[in-house]
Design a protein around this motif. Structure first.
Motif, PDB file in Angstrom:
ATOM      1  N   VAL A 227       0.882  -1.168   0.000  1.00 33.28           N
ATOM      2  CA  VAL A 227       0.000   0.000   0.000  1.00 33.28           C
ATOM      3  C   VAL A 227       0.918   1.215   0.000  1.00 33.28           C
ATOM      4  N   LEU A 228       0.940   1.937  -1.115  1.00 28.95           N
ATOM      5  CA  LEU A 228       1.889   3.030  -1.293  1.00 28.95           C
ATOM      6  C   LEU A 228       1.161   4.342  -1.585  1.00 28.95           C
ATOM      7  N   PHE A 229       1.671   5.418  -1.004  1.00 24.86           N
ATOM      8  CA  PHE A 229       1.096   6.750  -1.184  1.00 24.86           C
ATOM      9  C   PHE A 229       2.146   7.665  -1.798  1.00 24.86           C
ATOM     10  N   VAL A 230       1.842   8.209  -2.961  1.00 24.62           N
ATOM     11  CA  VAL A 230       2.710   9.191  -3.613  1.00 24.62           C
ATOM     12  C   VAL A 230       2.099  10.568  -3.376  1.00 24.62           C
ATOM     13  N   ASP A 231       2.846  11.448  -2.726  1.00 19.93           N
ATOM     14  CA  ASP A 231       2.364  12.800  -2.437  1.00 19.93           C
ATOM     15  C   ASP A 231       3.280  13.811  -3.109  1.00 19.93           C
ATOM     16  N   CYS A 232       2.679  14.755  -3.822  1.00 22.38           N
ATOM     17  CA  CYS A 232       3.447  15.757  -4.546  1.00 22.38           C
ATOM     18  C   CYS A 232       2.599  17.001  -4.742  1.00 22.38           C
ATOM     19  N   ASP A 233       3.222  18.050  -5.219  1.00 20.53           N
ATOM     20  CA  ASP A 233       2.485  19.264  -5.566  1.00 20.53           C
ATOM     21  C   ASP A 233       1.452  18.915  -6.641  1.00 20.53           C
ATOM     22  N   PRO A 234       0.211  19.385  -6.499  1.00 24.62           N
ATOM     23  CA  PRO A 234      -0.805  19.056  -7.516  1.00 24.62           C
ATOM     24  C   PRO A 234      -0.397  19.439  -8.931  1.00 24.62           C
ATOM     25  N   HIS A 235       0.459  20.452  -9.089  1.00 29.87           N
ATOM     26  CA  HIS A 235       0.901  20.850 -10.417  1.00 29.87           C
ATOM     27  C   HIS A 235       1.866  19.842 -11.030  1.00 29.87           C
ATOM     28  N   PHE A 236       2.366  18.910 -10.215  1.00 28.94           N
ATOM     29  CA  PHE A 236       3.311  17.893 -10.683  1.00 28.94           C
ATOM     30  C   PHE A 236       2.596  16.723 -11.357  1.00 28.94           C
ATOM     31  N   VAL A 237       1.269  16.624 -11.170  1.00 25.93           N
ATOM     32  CA  VAL A 237       0.527  15.483 -11.680  1.00 25.93           C
ATOM     33  C   VAL A 237      -0.795  15.953 -12.266  1.00 25.93           C
ATOM     34  N   ASP A 238      -1.191  15.376 -13.384  1.00 28.05           N
ATOM     35  CA  ASP A 238      -2.463  15.684 -14.028  1.00 28.05           C
ATOM     36  C   ASP A 238      -3.435  14.548 -13.739  1.00 28.05           C
ATOM     37  N   VAL A 239      -4.490  14.844 -12.962  1.00 31.45           N
ATOM     38  CA  VAL A 239      -5.490  13.814 -12.647  1.00 31.45           C
ATOM     39  C   VAL A 239      -6.689  13.904 -13.580  1.00 31.45           C
ATOM     40  N   ASN A 240      -6.672  14.877 -14.481  1.00 30.86           N
ATOM     41  CA  ASN A 240      -7.794  15.075 -15.394  1.00 30.86           C
ATOM     42  C   ASN A 240      -7.543  14.356 -16.720  1.00 30.86           C
ATOM     43  N   VAL A 241      -7.184  13.065 -16.609  1.00 26.82           N
ATOM     44  CA  VAL A 241      -6.881  12.273 -17.797  1.00 26.82           C
ATOM     45  C   VAL A 241      -8.101  11.514 -18.275  1.00 26.82           C
ATOM     46  N   HIS A 242      -8.941  11.076 -17.343  1.00 23.79           N
ATOM     47  CA  HIS A 242     -10.114  10.266 -17.663  1.00 23.79           C
ATOM     48  C   HIS A 242     -11.231  10.646 -16.712  1.00 23.79           C
ATOM     49  N   PRO A 243     -12.502  10.606 -17.167  1.00 21.06           N
ATOM     50  CA  PRO A 243     -13.603  10.985 -16.272  1.00 21.06           C
ATOM     51  C   PRO A 243     -13.645  10.214 -14.961  1.00 21.06           C
ATOM     52  N   ALA A 244     -13.225   8.952 -14.971  1.00 20.72           N
ATOM     53  CA  ALA A 244     -13.246   8.168 -13.740  1.00 20.72           C
ATOM     54  C   ALA A 244     -12.097   8.524 -12.804  1.00 20.72           C
ATOM     55  N   LYS A 245     -11.115   9.297 -13.304  1.00 20.49           N
ATOM     56  CA  LYS A 245      -9.994   9.796 -12.496  1.00 20.49           C
ATOM     57  C   LYS A 245      -9.161   8.670 -11.894  1.00 20.49           C
ATOM     58  N   ALA A 246      -9.147   7.513 -12.546  1.00 19.68           N
ATOM     59  CA  ALA A 246      -8.346   6.391 -12.054  1.00 19.68           C
ATOM     60  C   ALA A 246      -6.945   6.399 -12.645  1.00 19.68           C
ATOM     61  N   GLU A 247      -6.717   7.212 -13.675  1.00 16.56           N
ATOM     62  CA  GLU A 247      -5.408   7.309 -14.309  1.00 16.56           C
ATOM     63  C   GLU A 247      -4.833   8.703 -14.057  1.00 16.56           C
ATOM     64  N   VAL A 248      -3.523   8.773 -13.970  1.00 19.20           N
ATOM     65  CA  VAL A 248      -2.854  10.054 -13.774  1.00 19.20           C
ATOM     66  C   VAL A 248      -1.676  10.154 -14.728  1.00 19.20           C
ATOM     67  N   ARG A 249      -1.168  11.370 -14.869  1.00 17.50           N
ATOM     68  CA  ARG A 249       0.011  11.590 -15.716  1.00 17.50           C
ATOM     69  C   ARG A 249       0.951  12.520 -14.967  1.00 17.50           C
ATOM     70  N   PHE A 250       2.189  12.048 -14.754  1.00 15.99           N
ATOM     71  CA  PHE A 250       3.170  12.839 -14.011  1.00 15.99           C
ATOM     72  C   PHE A 250       3.989  13.707 -14.958  1.00 15.99           C
ATOM     73  N   ARG A 251       4.362  14.874 -14.453  1.00 18.17           N
ATOM     74  CA  ARG A 251       5.205  15.763 -15.251  1.00 18.17           C
ATOM     75  C   ARG A 251       6.598  15.165 -15.425  1.00 18.17           C
ATOM     76  N   ALA A 252       7.121  14.506 -14.397  1.00 18.73           N
ATOM     77  CA  ALA A 252       8.445  13.869 -14.469  1.00 18.73           C
ATOM     78  C   ALA A 252       8.299  12.404 -14.062  1.00 18.73           C
ATOM     79  N   PRO A 253       7.808  11.562 -14.962  1.00 21.84           N
ATOM     80  CA  PRO A 253       7.548  10.159 -14.596  1.00 21.84           C
ATOM     81  C   PRO A 253       8.790   9.400 -14.153  1.00 21.84           C
ATOM     82  N   ASP A 254       9.965   9.750 -14.714  1.00 24.04           N
ATOM     83  CA  ASP A 254      11.189   9.041 -14.326  1.00 24.04           C
ATOM     84  C   ASP A 254      11.527   9.260 -12.861  1.00 24.04           C
ATOM     85  N   VAL A 255      11.242  10.461 -12.351  1.00 29.15           N
ATOM     86  CA  VAL A 255      11.515  10.750 -10.940  1.00 29.15           C
ATOM     87  C   VAL A 255      10.636   9.881 -10.048  1.00 29.15           C
ATOM     88  N   VAL A 256       9.355   9.790 -10.398  1.00 29.24           N
ATOM     89  CA  VAL A 256       8.420   9.005  -9.578  1.00 29.24           C
ATOM     90  C   VAL A 256       8.777   7.532  -9.637  1.00 29.24           C
TER      91      VAL A 256
END
Length: 608
Positions: free
Chosen positions: A295-324
Motif C-alpha cells: 500500500v503506497l502513497f505518492v504525495d506531490c504538488d498538484p501541479h506535478f501530476v495531471d489527474v484530469n486524464v479520464h472521467p473516472a480519475k483512475a489514471e494520472v500523468r506525471f510531469r516527471a515520470p522518471d523521478v516518480v
C-alpha cells in the motif's frame, strides 16, 4: 461499412441534456461500485468524518450514502445536479486540484440513469430534491441531520441495456466492498461502514494518531493483521515527491495482484507506471507467478501530476515520470535490502502448524486425552550430524570433519540474529539456536542467494562484459521506438548492450552481453522498446543478465546433501546476516524459518 450516402450532408444536432447526461454516465458510472466511489468521494470532499453506505442487490436496487459533512442548502441542490457545476475548483487552474472530485459530472450522470434523491442540511433547515431519469422535481423542505443523504434506486433503469453488462449480485457487492476498502485506506481518520441491507459487510472506525500510526491501524483492519505484521514501512522523498506506506516482505506474496494499492495525493489510482515500478522494486525476489503486496502513497504538488486524464480519475500523468518511478523502485529495493534478515511470519506459522498435535478419538475408558503428532517425514530416515569445528576456514571445505560434536567453548554465540549452528539435518537443513528460539536454514537456497548477490555486486562494480558482433545487427523500428531506445542507450551499455542510431527508425546493435551467449538481438531490442512504450522503463535486459547470474550462483553454491562443518555453518549464518535479500533465494522461496521457544514449548504442553 458505413451506409451514409456521400451526396447527402449530415445534419449537426445539439443533443439535449438528458442524452448528454446518459452519455456522460457511461464514462463515469460503469457499475454500482463506480456510483459508490463517486458518492463517497463527494462525502469526503464535504469534510465528512463518518460515512455509512447501504446497498441492495449489489447496488442495482439501492445505494444510500449518509455523511456528516458540511451539507448543502435548498439553493445548492438544483445546481449540484447541473452538469459541470462544482464547489471544488473555480476553473482558473485545472492542475491545482486538492479534492477527489472536480468535474461536476457524478450527480447529474447518476440522476440520468436512475432514481436519485438528495436530502441535505447545511444550516438550520433541511431540503430534499428528487430526480427520475434526468427529470427533477421541485425542491421541498425536509427533516435532516447536518450532512447529506444521497439515495440512488434502480440504477440503469433508464438505460436497461447497461444492466445486461453487470455481473452477479455477489460480484457487484464484492466490487463495492473493494471500493470502500480502498477509500478507507486513503482516509484513516474517517469512519466507514458498508451494509447490504441488514448485513454488515465492512466497518472501519476512525483511527487516531499521526500519519503512520493511523495508517498502520487502518491497514491492519482493512488488509488484515498478517499483512501489517509482515510489512516494512516506506518513507522516502526525492525532488519534491514523497513516498510513504507499507510494503510486504517478498515471502509474504500473493497469487494475483489483488493486494497492490497505490494512491496519488490520497486518490486511489490504477496507473501502469506505478504498478510497473512496484513490480520492479521486487525484482528478483519473487518466484514466477507470485505478486507483491503493498500500500503506497505518492504525495506531490498538484501541479506535478495531471489527474484530469479520464472521467473516472483512475489514471494520472506525471510531469516527471522518471523521478516518480525511480523513487518507487529505489525505495522498495532499499527497504527490502534493509529487512534482509526478516522472513514472513506466515512462513514460521506454516512450519509450526506442520508440527501441531491433533487429538485422537476419545478413548473408551476414562483417563487423560491422548494425542498423536501430525508427522509426515520425507522418504528415508532423519539423520542428524553434529559436525566438529574445523581448525581453519578457507571457504566451504570439500572434506568436512566427521567428528560428531560441537565443542561448547568454540561454538558461535546464540545472541547473533540467526543464532549459532547446532546441527545439520538431511545434509541440507542447518539448525541454529537463537536466544529465544530455533532457526532452520535451507543451506543450498541460502548460499545460492549469497553467491548471487556477490556476482551482482561484482557486475555492478566492473560492468557487464560485452561481446562485439562480427556484423552489427540492424533493427528496424518505428521512429518513436527508436528514439526511446536511444534515450536509454547509456543504461543499456552498462548492461553490455551497445546500440547506435542508424538513421530513420533503425538502430544498430554492435555489442551484446557476453553472459547471454547467442542472443536474438532484434527480438530483445523490440521487447525493450515495447516495455519503454508501455511502462516508460524496461527491466528486460537486466532480468536476462540476472537470470544468467542466478544460474551461475545456483551451480556455484553449496549443494543439498553436502555435509558442512560447524565453522562452515556458522560462517554461512554470519554472511546471511550481512547480505541484502538473504531471506529468500533467487527464486523467491524463503531461505530460513524461525520458531520461537514459546511456540515450541506449547507443542509439548509446557505453555497454555
Amino acid at each position: 461499412m458505413s451506409n451514409h450516402d456521400p451526396h447527402m450532408r449530415p445534419v449537426i444536432r445539439q443533443l439535449d441534456d438528458s442524452v448528454a447526461n446518459r452519455i456522460a454516465a457511461g464514462e463515469v458510472v460503469e457499475r454500482p461500485a463506480s456510483a459508490v466511489k463517486e458518492l463517497v468521494e463527494n462525502a469526503l470532499d464535504a469534510g465528512a468524518r463518518r460515512i455509512d453506505v447501504t446497498i441492495a442487490q449489489g447496488g442495482k436496487a439501492l445505494i444510500r450514502v449518509v455523511d456528516d459533512g458540511c451539507g448543502m442548502t435548498a439553493e445548492d441542490l438544483p445546481l449540484a445536479l447541473s452538469r459541470h457545476a462544482t464547489s471544488k475548483i473555480d476553473g482558473s487552474d485545472l492542475l491545482d486540484i486538492h479534492s477527489f472530485g472536480f468535474r461536476g459530472e457524478a450527480l447529474p450522470s447518476l440522476a440520468a440513469v436512475g432514481r436519485l434523491s438528495i436530502t441535505s442540511r447545511a444550516g438550520s433547515e433541511g431540503a430534499e430534491i428528487r430526480v427520475t431519469a434526468g427529470r427533477a422535481d421541485a425542491v421541498r423542505p425536509a427533516s435532516a441531520n447536518r450532512g447529506t443523504v444521497v439515495e440512488l434506486r434502480d440504477l440503469f433503469f433508464a438505460t436497461p441495456a447497461r444492466l445486461k453488462f453487470l455481473r452477479s449480485e455477489r460480484a457487484e457487492t464484492q466490487a463495492v466492498a473493494e471500493v470502500m476498502r480502498r477509500l478507507a485506506m486513503a482516509e484513516p481518520s474517517v469512519g466507514f461502514t458498508l451494509h447490504d441491507e441488514d448485513r454488515l459487510i465492512f466497518r472501519a472506525d476512525a483511527e487516531q494518531g499521526d500519519l503512520f500510526d493511523a495508517l498502520h491501524a487502518r491497514l491492519a483492519r482493512v488488509m488484515g493483521r498478517d499483512f501489517i505484521d509482515n510489512a516494512i514501512p516506506i518513507d522516502a522523498e526525492r525532488e519534491g515527491v514523497r513516498l510513504t506506506g507499507f510494503a510486504a516482505l517478498p515471502t509474504y506474496s500473493r497469487g494475483a495482484a489483488v493486494a497492490q494499492h497505490v494512491f496519488v495525493n490520497t486518490r486511489p489510482v490504477r496507473d501502469k507506471l506505478l504498478t510497473g515500478a512496484l513490480r520492479a522494486g521486487y525484482f528478483d525476489t519473487l518466484p514466477s507467478g507470485r505478486y507483491p503486496a503493498a500500500v503506497l502513497f505518492v504525495d506531490c504538488d498538484p501541479h506535478f501530476v495531471d489527474v484530469n486524464v479520464h472521467p473516472a480519475k483512475a489514471e494520472v500523468r506525471f510531469r516527471a515520470p522518471d523521478v516518480v518511478r525511480g523513487l518507487v523502485v529505489s525505495s522498495l529495493r532499499n527497504a527490502l535490502a534493509g529487512a534482509s534478515r526478516r522472513a514472513s511470519d506466515t512462513v514460521g506459522a506454516a512450519t509450526l502448524a506442520a508440527f501441531r498435535p491433533e487429538p485422537q478419538a476419545a478413548p473408551e475408558r476414562a483417563g487423560p486425552p491422548r494425542y498423536q503428532m501430525d508427522y509426515r517425514p520425507s522418504p528415508g530416515a532423519i539423520s542428524m550430524a553434529y559436525q566438529a569445528q574445523a581448525p581453519s576456514f578457507g571457504g566451504f571445505a570439500e572434506a568436512p570433519s566427521a567428528r560428531s560434536e560441537i565443542p561448547v567453548e568454540n561454538a558461535a554465540s546464540d545472541e547473533a540474529p540467526l543464532g549459532a549452528a547446532r546441527a545439520q539435518l538431511h545434509e541440507n537443513y542447518i539448525i541454529a539456536q537463537t536466544g529465544d528460539g530455533v532457526v532452520i536454514v535451507d543451506q543450498h537456497a541460502a548460499h545460492e542467494r549469497l553467491v548471487y548477490e556477490r556476482l551482482k555486486g561484482q557486475a555492478d562494480a566492473t560492468g557487464i562484459a560485452s561481446q562485439a558482433l562480427l556484423i552489427p545487427e540492424i533493427v528496424e523500428l518505428p521512429e518513436g521506438d527508436a528514439a526511446r531506445i536511444m534515450a536509454v542507450a547509456d543504461e543499456l551499455a552498462g548492461l553490455g548492450l551497445v546500440v547506435e542510431a542508424f538513421g530513420g527508425g533503425a538502430v544498430a546493435v554492435r555489442e551484446v552481453p557476453a553472459l547471454l551467449g547467442k542472443v536474438d538481438a532484434t527480438a530483445l531490442i523490440r521487447d525493450i522498446a515495447d516495455d519503454l512504450a508501455d511502462q516508460g522503463a524496461s527491466d528486460r535486459l537486466r532480468a536476462r543478465v540476472d537470470a544468467v547470474l542466478s544460474s551461475m550462483a545456483c551451480h556455484g553454491s553449496v549443494r543439498s546433501g553436502r555435509r558442512m562443518t560447524a565453522e562452515e555453518m556458522n560462517a554461512l549464518l554470519r554472511e546471511m546476516e550481512r547480505t541484502p535479500r538473504s531471506g529468500q533465494c533467487n527464486h523467491g522461496r524463503p531461505t530460513w524459518v524461525k520458531l520461537s521457544l514459546q511456540d515450541i514449548e506449547r507443542l509439548f504442553g509446557r505453555r497454555d
